[in-house]
Write a protein that holds these residues in place. Structure first.
Motif, PDB file in Angstrom:
ATOM      1  N   MET A   1      11.465 -32.522  94.498  1.00  9.72           N
ATOM      2  CA  MET A   1      11.061 -32.339  92.902  1.00  9.72           C
ATOM      3  C   MET A   1      12.241 -31.967  92.332  1.00  9.72           C
ATOM      4  O   MET A   1      12.941 -30.861  92.885  1.00  9.72           O
ATOM      5  N   ASN A   2      12.479 -32.200  91.058  1.00  8.69           N
ATOM      6  CA  ASN A   2      13.421 -31.666  90.421  1.00  8.69           C
ATOM      7  C   ASN A   2      12.542 -31.320  89.144  1.00  8.69           C
ATOM      8  O   ASN A   2      12.485 -32.038  88.221  1.00  8.69           O
ATOM      9  N   GLN A   3      12.399 -29.985  88.974  1.00  8.19           N
ATOM     10  CA  GLN A   3      11.659 -29.332  88.021  1.00  8.19           C
ATOM     11  C   GLN A   3      12.393 -29.408  86.595  1.00  8.19           C
ATOM     12  O   GLN A   3      11.900 -29.743  85.516  1.00  8.19           O
ATOM     13  N   GLU A   4      13.707 -29.450  86.564  1.00  6.14           N
ATOM     14  CA  GLU A   4      14.538 -29.612  85.357  1.00  6.14           C
ATOM     15  C   GLU A   4      14.553 -31.042  84.777  1.00  6.14           C
ATOM     16  O   GLU A   4      14.216 -30.997  83.527  1.00  6.14           O
ATOM     17  N   LYS A   5      14.654 -32.142  85.538  1.00  2.11           N
ATOM     18  CA  LYS A   5      14.592 -33.241  85.235  1.00  2.11           C
ATOM     19  C   LYS A   5      12.875 -33.848  84.995  1.00  2.11           C
ATOM     20  O   LYS A   5      12.878 -34.868  84.385  1.00  2.11           O
ATOM     21  N   GLY A   6      12.119 -33.029  85.670  1.00  2.00           N
ATOM     22  CA  GLY A   6      10.796 -33.533  85.418  1.00  2.00           C
ATOM     23  C   GLY A   6      10.570 -34.861  86.354  1.00  2.00           C
ATOM     24  O   GLY A   6       9.704 -35.724  85.954  1.00  2.00           O
ATOM     25  N   THR A   7      11.211 -34.856  87.310  1.00  3.28           N
ATOM     26  CA  THR A   7      11.156 -36.014  88.239  1.00  3.28           C
ATOM     27  C   THR A   7      10.812 -35.622  89.756  1.00  3.28           C
ATOM     28  O   THR A   7      10.886 -34.347  90.122  1.00  3.28           O
ATOM     29  N   PHE A   8      10.234 -36.490  90.333  1.00 11.06           N
ATOM     30  CA  PHE A   8      10.045 -36.271  92.116  1.00 11.06           C
ATOM     31  C   PHE A   8      10.180 -37.333  92.763  1.00 11.06           C
ATOM     32  O   PHE A   8      10.226 -38.530  92.149  1.00 11.06           O
ATOM     33  N   VAL A   9      10.670 -37.253  93.969  1.00 10.75           N
ATOM     34  CA  VAL A   9      11.065 -38.382  94.845  1.00 10.75           C
ATOM     35  C   VAL A   9       9.863 -38.627  95.705  1.00 10.75           C
ATOM     36  O   VAL A   9       9.035 -38.067  96.222  1.00 10.75           O
ATOM     37  N   VAL A  10       9.417 -40.128  95.670  1.00 10.33           N
ATOM     38  CA  VAL A  10       8.366 -40.779  96.457  1.00 10.33           C
ATOM     39  C   VAL A  10       9.118 -41.231  97.667  1.00 10.33           C
ATOM     40  O   VAL A  10       9.963 -42.230  97.613  1.00 10.33           O
ATOM     41  N   PHE A  11       8.603 -40.893  98.993  1.00 15.00           N
ATOM     42  CA  PHE A  11       9.068 -41.400 100.203  1.00 15.00           C
ATOM     43  C   PHE A  11       7.705 -42.325 100.620  1.00 15.00           C
ATOM     44  O   PHE A  11       6.766 -41.962 100.814  1.00 15.00           O
ATOM     45  N   VAL A  12       8.017 -43.693 100.702  1.00 14.48           N
ATOM     46  CA  VAL A  12       6.886 -44.619 101.075  1.00 14.48           C
ATOM     47  C   VAL A  12       6.825 -44.169 102.874  1.00 14.48           C
ATOM     48  O   VAL A  12       7.804 -45.011 103.559  1.00 14.48           O
ATOM     49  N   GLU A  13       6.227 -43.687 103.415  1.00 17.75           N
ATOM     50  CA  GLU A  13       6.186 -43.287 104.910  1.00 17.75           C
ATOM     51  C   GLU A  13       5.375 -44.289 105.649  1.00 17.75           C
ATOM     52  O   GLU A  13       5.872 -44.403 106.870  1.00 17.75           O
ATOM     53  N   ASN A  14       4.732 -45.345 105.261  1.00 14.58           N
ATOM     54  CA  ASN A  14       4.202 -46.381 106.161  1.00 14.58           C
ATOM     55  C   ASN A  14       5.118 -47.138 106.279  1.00 14.58           C
ATOM     56  O   ASN A  14       4.946 -48.114 107.149  1.00 14.58           O
ATOM     57  N   GLU A  15       6.449 -47.237 105.858  1.00 11.26           N
ATOM     58  CA  GLU A  15       7.582 -48.206 106.349  1.00 11.26           C
ATOM     59  C   GLU A  15       8.319 -47.750 107.361  1.00 11.26           C
ATOM     60  O   GLU A  15       9.066 -48.557 107.687  1.00 11.26           O
ATOM     61  N   PHE A  16       8.280 -46.741 107.677  1.00 10.66           N
ATOM     62  CA  PHE A  16       9.068 -46.061 108.864  1.00 10.66           C
ATOM     63  C   PHE A  16       8.282 -44.763 109.600  1.00 10.66           C
ATOM     64  O   PHE A  16       7.730 -44.184 108.883  1.00 10.66           O
TER      65      PHE A  16
ATOM     66  N   ILE B   1      14.951 -46.846 104.806  1.00 12.97           N
ATOM     67  CA  ILE B   1      13.635 -45.945 103.989  1.00 12.97           C
ATOM     68  C   ILE B   1      13.430 -46.278 102.459  1.00 12.97           C
ATOM     69  O   ILE B   1      14.325 -46.531 101.774  1.00 12.97           O
ATOM     70  N   GLU B   2      12.308 -46.538 102.585  1.00 19.82           N
ATOM     71  CA  GLU B   2      11.920 -47.129 100.964  1.00 19.82           C
ATOM     72  C   GLU B   2      11.391 -45.924 100.202  1.00 19.82           C
ATOM     73  O   GLU B   2      10.575 -45.078 100.741  1.00 19.82           O
ATOM     74  N   ALA B   3      12.096 -45.624  99.184  1.00 16.90           N
ATOM     75  CA  ALA B   3      12.056 -44.347  98.340  1.00 16.90           C
ATOM     76  C   ALA B   3      12.328 -44.614  97.096  1.00 16.90           C
ATOM     77  O   ALA B   3      13.193 -45.516  96.497  1.00 16.90           O
ATOM     78  N   PHE B   4      11.837 -43.871  96.095  1.00 16.32           N
ATOM     79  CA  PHE B   4      12.340 -44.053  94.729  1.00 16.32           C
ATOM     80  C   PHE B   4      11.949 -42.739  93.937  1.00 16.32           C
ATOM     81  O   PHE B   4      11.012 -41.846  94.571  1.00 16.32           O
ATOM     82  N   GLN B   5      12.355 -42.468  92.647  1.00 18.86           N
ATOM     83  CA  GLN B   5      12.238 -41.440  92.099  1.00 18.86           C
ATOM     84  C   GLN B   5      10.878 -41.738  90.993  1.00 18.86           C
ATOM     85  O   GLN B   5      10.800 -43.154  90.484  1.00 18.86           O
ATOM     86  N   VAL B   6      10.215 -40.680  90.576  1.00 17.11           N
ATOM     87  CA  VAL B   6       9.148 -41.044  89.572  1.00 17.11           C
ATOM     88  C   VAL B   6       9.169 -39.926  88.414  1.00 17.11           C
ATOM     89  O   VAL B   6       9.582 -38.661  88.781  1.00 17.11           O
ATOM     90  N   LYS B   7       9.008 -40.208  87.197  1.00 10.39           N
ATOM     91  CA  LYS B   7       9.313 -39.337  86.319  1.00 10.39           C
ATOM     92  C   LYS B   7       7.616 -39.689  85.565  1.00 10.39           C
ATOM     93  O   LYS B   7       7.560 -40.469  84.825  1.00 10.39           O
ATOM     94  N   PRO B   8       6.841 -38.418  85.779  1.00 10.32           N
ATOM     95  CA  PRO B   8       5.731 -38.893  84.889  1.00 10.32           C
ATOM     96  C   PRO B   8       5.665 -38.840  83.412  1.00 10.32           C
ATOM     97  O   PRO B   8       6.295 -38.044  82.866  1.00 10.32           O
TER      98      PRO B   8
ATOM     99  N   ASN C   1      19.913 -38.872  93.081  1.00 10.08           N
ATOM    100  CA  ASN C   1      19.970 -39.448  91.793  1.00 10.08           C
ATOM    101  C   ASN C   1      20.438 -40.934  91.689  1.00 10.08           C
ATOM    102  O   ASN C   1      20.448 -41.675  90.616  1.00 10.08           O
ATOM    103  N   LYS C   2      20.754 -41.570  92.759  1.00  9.93           N
ATOM    104  CA  LYS C   2      21.116 -42.875  93.169  1.00  9.93           C
ATOM    105  C   LYS C   2      19.637 -43.775  93.417  1.00  9.93           C
ATOM    106  O   LYS C   2      19.795 -45.000  93.296  1.00  9.93           O
ATOM    107  N   LEU C   3      18.686 -43.085  93.533  1.00 11.16           N
ATOM    108  CA  LEU C   3      17.440 -43.838  93.755  1.00 11.16           C
ATOM    109  C   LEU C   3      16.680 -44.388  92.512  1.00 11.16           C
ATOM    110  O   LEU C   3      17.102 -43.709  91.571  1.00 11.16           O
ATOM    111  N   PRO C   4      16.123 -45.720  92.696  1.00  7.82           N
ATOM    112  CA  PRO C   4      15.527 -46.111  91.318  1.00  7.82           C
ATOM    113  C   PRO C   4      14.444 -45.320  90.734  1.00  7.82           C
ATOM    114  O   PRO C   4      13.869 -44.461  91.527  1.00  7.82           O
TER     115      PRO C   4
END
Length: 193
Positions: A1-16, A30-37, A81-84
């Protein structure tokens, strides 16, 4: 979680599964991405706001135009920061179920040994493992947990014993044995060999 940017990383566990990851940091596994609500998105479920999210919670995120992309373990740990980056249309934090926890404990080949709340020995260490006569048993995973996270509600969902260690053996189907007595654990292991 990055409170400053208002983003969090989602790690798709069922893929590994953690025990199966290739330690080669360059392999995309590893399937992962960032989310900004979106500012108008309300976090629903077990928490009521973005600031209340905790590491390890099970989060359902609705996003548009998702493109599956696998990254390296190194990128997940050091190069977030390199995650989609995707904008969330909805975020829901769901409680874990017993099936979720058991799924994480399963072992594709062989057996896994999970020890919760081991008792300290006279030296302050832990004699949590099976007796020497059973040590040659080929466990694929041996995991000792001294304190259980309340995020997953593991203690209640697995029915861990209070005041005693809990020994659980899993295979590819799920939990195959559970006890609070090391003697019963050793006997079970001897019968498997």
């Amino acid at each position: 979680m990055n409170q400053e940017k208002g983003t969090f990383v989602v790690f798709v566990e069922n893929e590994f599964k953690g025990q199966e990851i290739n330690q080669n940091k360059q392999q995309n596994a590893i399937e992962a991405f960032q989310v900004k609500p979106d500012k108008s998105v309300e976090v629903k479920g077990e928490v009521k706001s973005f600031n209340d999210l905790k590491r390890g919670q099970k989060v359902s995120v609705e996003i548009g135009n998702y493109e599956k992309r696998q990254v390296t373990k190194d990128t997940l740990i050091k190069g977030k920061n390199k995650l989609p980056l995707y904008e969330a249309k909805a975020v829901t934090v769901k409680p874990y179920t017993k099936q979720d926890i058991v799924q994480e404990m399963r072992v594709e080949n062989g057996y896994g040994l999970y020890i919760y709340n081991p008792e300290p020995n006279k030296d302050g260490g832990y004699d949590a493992y099976p007796s020497s006569e059973a040590k040659n048993f080929p466990f694929r995973i041996i995991q000792v947990t001294h304190t259980v996270s309340d995020i997953k509600n593991t203690e209640k969902l697995l029915g861990l014993y209070h005041g005693f260690p809990t020994y659980i053996i899993t295979d590819q189907t799920g939990i195959v044995f559970k006890t609070k007595k090391i003697t019963e654990l050793n006997e079970f292991i001897r019968n498997l060999e």
